[in-house]
Write an enzyme that holds these catalytic residues in place. Structure first.
Site, PDB file in Angstrom:
ATOM      1  N   ASN A 115      -6.561   1.317  10.293  1.00 10.83           N
ATOM      2  CA  ASN A 115      -5.264   1.575  10.928  1.00 10.83           C
ATOM      3  C   ASN A 115      -5.489   1.550  12.427  1.00 10.83           C
ATOM      4  O   ASN A 115      -6.372   2.253  12.933  1.00 10.83           O
ATOM      5  CB  ASN A 115      -4.726   2.963  10.562  1.00 10.83           C
ATOM      6  CG  ASN A 115      -4.355   3.083   9.091  1.00 10.83           C
ATOM      7  OD1 ASN A 115      -4.382   2.108   8.350  1.00 10.83           O
ATOM      8  ND2 ASN A 115      -3.997   4.284   8.679  1.00 10.83           N
ATOM      9  N   GLU A 140      -2.646  -0.523   8.538  1.00 12.23           N
ATOM     10  CA  GLU A 140      -1.496  -0.045   9.317  1.00 12.23           C
ATOM     11  C   GLU A 140      -1.568  -0.637  10.706  1.00 12.23           C
ATOM     12  O   GLU A 140      -2.601  -0.566  11.368  1.00 12.23           O
ATOM     13  CB  GLU A 140      -1.485   1.487   9.488  1.00 12.23           C
ATOM     14  CG  GLU A 140      -1.048   2.270   8.292  1.00 12.23           C
ATOM     15  CD  GLU A 140      -0.940   3.774   8.583  1.00 12.23           C
ATOM     16  OE1 GLU A 140      -0.681   4.171   9.738  1.00 12.23           O
ATOM     17  OE2 GLU A 140      -1.121   4.537   7.634  1.00 12.23           O
ATOM     18  N   ARG A 163       0.852  -1.188   0.000  1.00  7.83           N
ATOM     19  CA  ARG A 163       0.000   0.000   0.000  1.00  7.83           C
ATOM     20  C   ARG A 163       0.889   1.240   0.000  1.00  7.83           C
ATOM     21  O   ARG A 163       1.767   1.381   0.856  1.00  7.83           O
ATOM     22  CB  ARG A 163      -0.881   0.001   1.239  1.00  7.83           C
ATOM     23  CG  ARG A 163      -1.610   1.299   1.434  1.00  7.83           C
ATOM     24  CD  ARG A 163      -2.166   1.459   2.832  1.00  7.83           C
ATOM     25  NE  ARG A 163      -2.288   2.871   3.112  1.00  7.83           N
ATOM     26  CZ  ARG A 163      -2.308   3.377   4.320  1.00  7.83           C
ATOM     27  NH1 ARG A 163      -2.199   2.602   5.388  1.00  7.83           N
ATOM     28  NH2 ARG A 163      -2.420   4.682   4.482  1.00  7.83           N
ATOM     29  N   TYR A 187      -3.385   1.462  16.273  1.00  6.07           N
ATOM     30  CA  TYR A 187      -2.145   1.455  17.067  1.00  6.07           C
ATOM     31  C   TYR A 187      -2.415   1.238  18.552  1.00  6.07           C
ATOM     32  O   TYR A 187      -1.640   0.561  19.220  1.00  6.07           O
ATOM     33  CB  TYR A 187      -1.380   2.775  16.866  1.00  6.07           C
ATOM     34  CG  TYR A 187      -0.804   2.884  15.474  1.00  6.07           C
ATOM     35  CD1 TYR A 187       0.454   2.372  15.170  1.00  6.07           C
ATOM     36  CD2 TYR A 187      -1.534   3.443  14.435  1.00  6.07           C
ATOM     37  CE1 TYR A 187       0.973   2.426  13.889  1.00  6.07           C
ATOM     38  CE2 TYR A 187      -1.022   3.503  13.135  1.00  6.07           C
ATOM     39  CZ  TYR A 187       0.230   2.991  12.869  1.00  6.07           C
ATOM     40  OH  TYR A 187       0.741   3.031  11.604  1.00  6.07           O
ATOM     41  N   HIS A 199      -2.890  10.741   1.205  1.00  9.16           N
ATOM     42  CA  HIS A 199      -2.275  10.548   2.520  1.00  9.16           C
ATOM     43  C   HIS A 199      -1.696  11.904   2.951  1.00  9.16           C
ATOM     44  O   HIS A 199      -0.497  12.067   3.108  1.00  9.16           O
ATOM     45  CB  HIS A 199      -1.202   9.457   2.463  1.00  9.16           C
ATOM     46  CG  HIS A 199      -0.885   8.847   3.801  1.00  9.16           C
ATOM     47  ND1 HIS A 199      -0.966   7.500   4.062  1.00  9.16           N
ATOM     48  CD2 HIS A 199      -0.477   9.405   4.967  1.00  9.16           C
ATOM     49  CE1 HIS A 199      -0.605   7.251   5.311  1.00  9.16           C
ATOM     50  NE2 HIS A 199      -0.302   8.401   5.884  1.00  9.16           N
ATOM     51  N   GLU A 216      -7.027   7.972   6.937  1.00  9.59           N
ATOM     52  CA  GLU A 216      -7.299   8.576   8.245  1.00  9.59           C
ATOM     53  C   GLU A 216      -7.898   9.973   8.172  1.00  9.59           C
ATOM     54  O   GLU A 216      -7.301  10.948   8.655  1.00  9.59           O
ATOM     55  CB  GLU A 216      -6.019   8.610   9.085  1.00  9.59           C
ATOM     56  CG  GLU A 216      -5.472   7.234   9.387  1.00  9.59           C
ATOM     57  CD  GLU A 216      -4.344   7.255  10.417  1.00  9.59           C
ATOM     58  OE1 GLU A 216      -3.884   8.346  10.774  1.00  9.59           O
ATOM     59  OE2 GLU A 216      -3.947   6.168  10.864  1.00  9.59           O
TER      60      GLU A 216
HETATM   61  C1  FCB Z   1      -0.678   6.955  11.131  1.00 15.24           C
HETATM   62  C2  FCB Z   1      -0.376   7.567   9.777  1.00 15.24           C
HETATM   63  C3  FCB Z   1       0.944   7.164   9.199  1.00 15.24           C
HETATM   64  C4  FCB Z   1       2.032   7.080  10.261  1.00 15.24           C
HETATM   65  C5  FCB Z   1       1.567   6.255  11.436  1.00 15.24           C
HETATM   66  C6  FCB Z   1       2.595   6.085  12.524  1.00 15.24           C
HETATM   67  O1  FCB Z   1      -1.608   7.734  11.814  1.00 15.24           O
HETATM   68  O2  FCB Z   1      -1.374   7.207   8.847  1.00 15.24           O
HETATM   69  O3  FCB Z   1       1.275   8.061   8.175  1.00 15.24           O
HETATM   70  O4  FCB Z   1       2.420   8.344  10.625  1.00 15.24           O
HETATM   71  O5  FCB Z   1       0.421   6.846  11.991  1.00 15.24           O
END
Ligand code: FCB
Length: 470
Positions: free
Chosen positions: A296, A355, A84, A298, A128, A173
């Protein structure tokens, strides 16, 4: 070198699965002033004093613009079936609309052809975050016309690459770049105005719907989606005001885009605020059938009441005892599993994790290798959580690590290293980290890897209204 064994994958897991890696244009390409690329809002933002750690910029980044053959070679070694990336809008349309930059278009031709040659499916994200500066000068996302400028850009991309690319995401995002770029600060274009945030959010939603129609009309057998950052918003304490703040934050962060796009409504708590910017028929324009939900993820967010914040809510402290990454983000893989199940139940679309990953404090050791055991632990725990979600019924069809390469991490500059390949910026030398080898083994061992992802996601049996292509 510490390399943990890959998690086991149940035979009852779904078989179609894309293993991939993700990057984005401004974070890796460099060549910001070459071959006719126009400036983006990030070029401008990086030049403003105090915006980016260490005064870093994306001007050179990983020099991927010139080194893409080596980077595709790394992906081939890794064994991923999908990559991607994003197209830099100002590289192909230097002023955002009007005159096309053939040299910029030709770069993505070369990249796409190299990927296909290597047996790697290109996943193209249209946006992006690098909006052409010339469009921001006209109001950017705060101007309703930006949705049409975006649709015209989408048409250019669809016609140029649609013979070879079938996987398209409209945005990466939207909640993150609108919240931080137009209200909370920390991202381009650096505006702090709640009313402009609401306008920008609605216009990005309109742009998504318009681009989906354009892609569908111009790309035979297109498989379309959008990439959302989704994180459970938890109250930082049991105090009722923090509980209310978490709900409010959740509407902006998690609901403002997927709900209108897939359920044709803004979340309660945001609907009234957005209403002044809506025109009759807008929700139908926004809610266009798509094929998959790009996630995405985290960490969860801990929210607290904050009267000084225009949202009335802000980031609270991570509870004591919860481990954190070098970005300070909490490590809670169970929140990933819950997020996958939550998305599955709410939107009834196939999910691609586009992500997931972590920044660690990586260094080249005296033998020339880069050991990153904390990243391996993270990835192991998060992929295990994903397998739990799959076993509990979530229709997850792919997993992409952020990121292939260490790169420009927005306001934090080049400090945080998210790559599974170390980039020695002064020499641009690439060194696969221990996690690269770990991921290669995971892909090789996985039963999910052996089957090519299907370009036509069949989707679940009972889709939510509006959530699927008719
Ligand atoms: C996300 C973004 C990506 C990168 C990661 C760590 O929010 O999409 O570009 O910065 O975080």
């Amino acid at each position: 070198m510490v390399v943990s064994p890959p998690p086991t994958i149940s035979r009852s897991s779904p078989r179609r699965f894309a293993w991939g890696v993700s990057t984005s244009s401004y974070q890796i390409e460099g060549a910001a002033n070459q071959d006719g690329r126009g400036p983006s809002i990030w070029d401008t933002y990086c030049r403003q004093a105090g915006r980016i750690a260490n005064g870093d910029t994306g001007e050179v980044a990983c020099d991927h613009y010139h080194r893409y053959p080596e980077d595709v070679g790394l992906m081939r070694r890794l064994g991923v079936t999908a990559y991607r990336f994003s197209v830099a809008w100002p590289r192909v349309l230097p002023k955002g609309r009007g005159a096309v930059n053939e040299a910029g278009l030709a770069f993505y031709d070369r990249l796409i052809d190299a990927l296909i040659e290597a047996g790697i499916e290109p996943w193209l994200c249209l946006y992006h975050w690098d909006l052409p500066q010339a469009l921001d000068d006209l109001g950017g996302w705060t101007d309703r016309d930006c949705a049409m400028w975006f649709a015209d850009y989408a048409a250019l991309i669809a016609r140029r690459y649609g013979d070879r690319v079938k996987r398209f995401a409209t945005f990466n995002e939207p909640s993150v770049f609108t919240l931080f770029g137009y209200c909370l600060g920390g991202q381009a274009p650096g505006i702090a105005d709640h009313a402009l945030l609401l306008r920008a959010m609605h216009h990005v939603n309109l742009a998504h719907g318009a681009a989906v129609d354009v892609l569908r009309a111009n790309v035979p057998k297109a498989s379309l989606g959008i990439i959302h950052n989704r994180q459970p918003c938890l109250p930082a304490s049991d105090a009722p005001r923090d509980v209310a703040a978490a709900r409010r934050f959740d509407a902006y962060w998690n609901g403002a885009f997927p709900d209108p796009q897939l359920l044709a409504c803004y979340p309660p708590g945001l609907a009234d605020a957005i209403a002044p910017y809506q025109q009759p028929g807008d929700l139908a324009r926004i809610c266009r059938p798509i094929d998959w939900f790009g996630l995405n993820h985290y960490s969860p967010i801990y929210a607290k009441a904050d009267a000084g914040n225009p949202l009335g809510a802000g980031f609270g402290d991570v509870p004591a005892g919860v481990p954190r990454t070098s970005m300070g983000w909490p490590v809670e893989p169970h929140a990933f599993r819950d997020t996958l199940l939550d998305i599955h139940r709410r939107y009834r679309l196939p999910i691609y994790v586009l992500e997931n990953g972590t920044a660690t404090d990586d260094k080249i050791d005296p033998s020339g290798e880069v050991a990153d055991p904390r990243r391996i632990d993270f990835l192991q725990a998060y992929t295990a959580a994903m397998f739990e979600a799959i076993q509990a019924g979530a229709d997850v069809r792919g997993y992409f690590i952020w990121s292939l390469l260490d790169n420009f991490e927005w306001g934090s500059g080049y400090g945080p290293r998210f790559g599974i390949v170390y980039v020695d910026y002064p020499t641009q030398r690439r060194i696969p980290k221990a996690s690269f080898h770990w991921y290669a083994r995971l892909i090789e061992a996985s039963e999910l890897a052996s089957v090519e992802p299907d370009a036509h996601d069949a989707g679940p049996a009972a889709p939510a209204a509006g959530a699927r292509r008719s």
